[in-house]
Design a protein around this motif. Structure first.
Motif, PDB file in Angstrom:
ATOM      1  N   THR A  69       0.808  -1.228  -0.101  1.00  0.00           N
ATOM      2  CA  THR A  69       0.124   0.213  -0.027  1.00  0.00           C
ATOM      3  C   THR A  69       0.861   1.219   0.038  1.00  0.00           C
ATOM      4  O   THR A  69       0.714   2.140  -0.681  1.00  0.00           O
ATOM      5  CB  THR A  69      -0.993   0.106   1.130  1.00  0.00           C
ATOM      6  OG1 THR A  69      -1.798  -1.226   0.960  1.00  0.00           O
ATOM      7  CG2 THR A  69      -1.768   1.217   1.264  1.00  0.00           C
ATOM      8  N   TRP A 226      -2.766   0.685  -6.198  1.00  0.00           N
ATOM      9  CA  TRP A 226      -3.813   0.505  -5.240  1.00  0.00           C
ATOM     10  C   TRP A 226      -5.206   0.084  -5.943  1.00  0.00           C
ATOM     11  O   TRP A 226      -5.870  -0.927  -5.397  1.00  0.00           O
ATOM     12  CB  TRP A 226      -4.166   1.980  -4.947  1.00  0.00           C
ATOM     13  CG  TRP A 226      -3.130   2.553  -3.852  1.00  0.00           C
ATOM     14  CD1 TRP A 226      -2.327   1.665  -3.254  1.00  0.00           C
ATOM     15  CD2 TRP A 226      -3.287   3.879  -3.650  1.00  0.00           C
ATOM     16  NE1 TRP A 226      -1.507   2.777  -2.424  1.00  0.00           N
ATOM     17  CE2 TRP A 226      -1.792   4.050  -2.692  1.00  0.00           C
ATOM     18  CE3 TRP A 226      -3.619   4.945  -4.231  1.00  0.00           C
ATOM     19  CZ2 TRP A 226      -1.440   5.135  -2.317  1.00  0.00           C
ATOM     20  CZ3 TRP A 226      -3.130   6.492  -3.523  1.00  0.00           C
ATOM     21  CH2 TRP A 226      -2.176   6.424  -2.818  1.00  0.00           C
ATOM     22  N   PRO A 246      -5.365  -0.069   0.386  1.00  0.00           N
ATOM     23  CA  PRO A 246      -5.355   0.783  -0.797  1.00  0.00           C
ATOM     24  C   PRO A 246      -6.862   1.572  -0.977  1.00  0.00           C
ATOM     25  O   PRO A 246      -6.669   2.451  -1.419  1.00  0.00           O
ATOM     26  CB  PRO A 246      -5.202  -0.328  -1.794  1.00  0.00           C
ATOM     27  CG  PRO A 246      -5.513  -1.896  -1.206  1.00  0.00           C
ATOM     28  CD  PRO A 246      -5.036  -1.594  -0.039  1.00  0.00           C
TER      29      PRO A 246
END
Length: 273
Positions: A69, A226, A246
């Motif tokens: 992330t 993401w 994300p």
């Protein structure tokens, strides 16, 4: 003892927007130095829930979701910047020429803008990205194709409004050339709506780029982007933590840029005060 007071323009939403945007920009620039794990390394057992070793758990290949992330900012943030800058450059040039010259040139350029705007943005972006093939670069080109007409309309409207003002008429009467008239007397007074709109569009570009990656038209695996990560989370529905990181990242980026854009509008647009 004097107490520090925040400037009048620094409202709570704008301060929050600045903080969120600054955080993700800092992450994008420095994450390689301090992230817990490399984004492509299989560092644990697959599909493990959040734990002290992996704060956001692991994905289907045993990769740390938190690290992926954080590294996703290195892909999503540069795409947002490049797409918005290119769209502003192309759209502003077209809009400035159309608004300043008028006549048949204005009609032709604005009909091209109308044709582009007649398509839903996500469908047009999908069509262009599908034609070019998967990849972040092709996704960025598709997003520029979607966004430039918005800035063309904004700049055209501002140029038409400014070129009728008295100082422009005085410059024309004094013999100022066309190029200098446009670049010195008109464009500097026409940028405010474009700047405000561009600030808000950063978050929207991140969201639409993630949407393209979600359906397989953006980032190519195993890129830690993401939208692609949320797509992986959709495949493993019960492993909710894969999409959590994300998803929160996209949410905060969009909110941060929207707050920042609202603050700039209040600061730069006298009509909103």
């Amino acid at each position: 003892m004097m107490r520090w007071r925040a400037p009048a323009w620094l409202t709570v939403p704008m301060a929050l927007g600045i903080a969120v945007v600054a955080f993700w920009v800092a992450v994008a620039l420095t994450v390689d130095w301090w992230a817990p794990y490399e984004p492509l390394d299989m560092v644990g057992r697959r599909l493990r829930p959040p734990s002290p070793q992996h704060w956001l758990g692991t994905d289907a290949l045993g990769r740390d979701v938190l690290s992926r992330t954080l590294h996703g900012a290195t892909h999503s943030m540069p795409i947002a910047v490049s797409v918005v800058l290119c769209a502003v450059a192309v759209g502003s040039l077209v809009g400035a020429v159309a608004g300043y010259l008028g006549g048949w040139i204005d009609a032709v350029l604005m009909r091209a803008v109308d044709v582009t705007l007649s398509f839903p943005p996500i469908l047009l972006a999908m069509a262009v990205a599908a034609t070019l093939g998967p990849g972040l670069e092709n996704a960025a080109i598709a997003l520029v194709a979607v966004w430039w007409p918005v800035y063309a309309r904004l700049m055209r409207a501002q140029v038409i409004a400014v070129k009728g003002q008295d100082h422009v008429s005085a410059a024309v009467a004094s013999g100022v050339g066309r190029v200098r008239l446009l670049t010195v007397y008109i464009l500097p007074l026409s940028w405010t709506p474009t700047l405000i709109n561009a600030t808000m569009d950063f978050g929207q570009v991140v969201l639409l780029a993630a949407s393209l990656s979600f359906i397989g038209l953006g980032a190519v695996p195993p890129t830690p982007e993401w939208g692609a990560m949320i797509s992986d989370g959709a495949v493993h529905f019960y492993s909710w933590w894969i999409a959590l990181g994300p998803g929160v990242a996209i949410l905060t980026v969009v909110l941060g840029f929207n707050f920042l854009g609202d603050g700039l509008r209040d600061l730069l647009d006298p009509r909103s005060q």
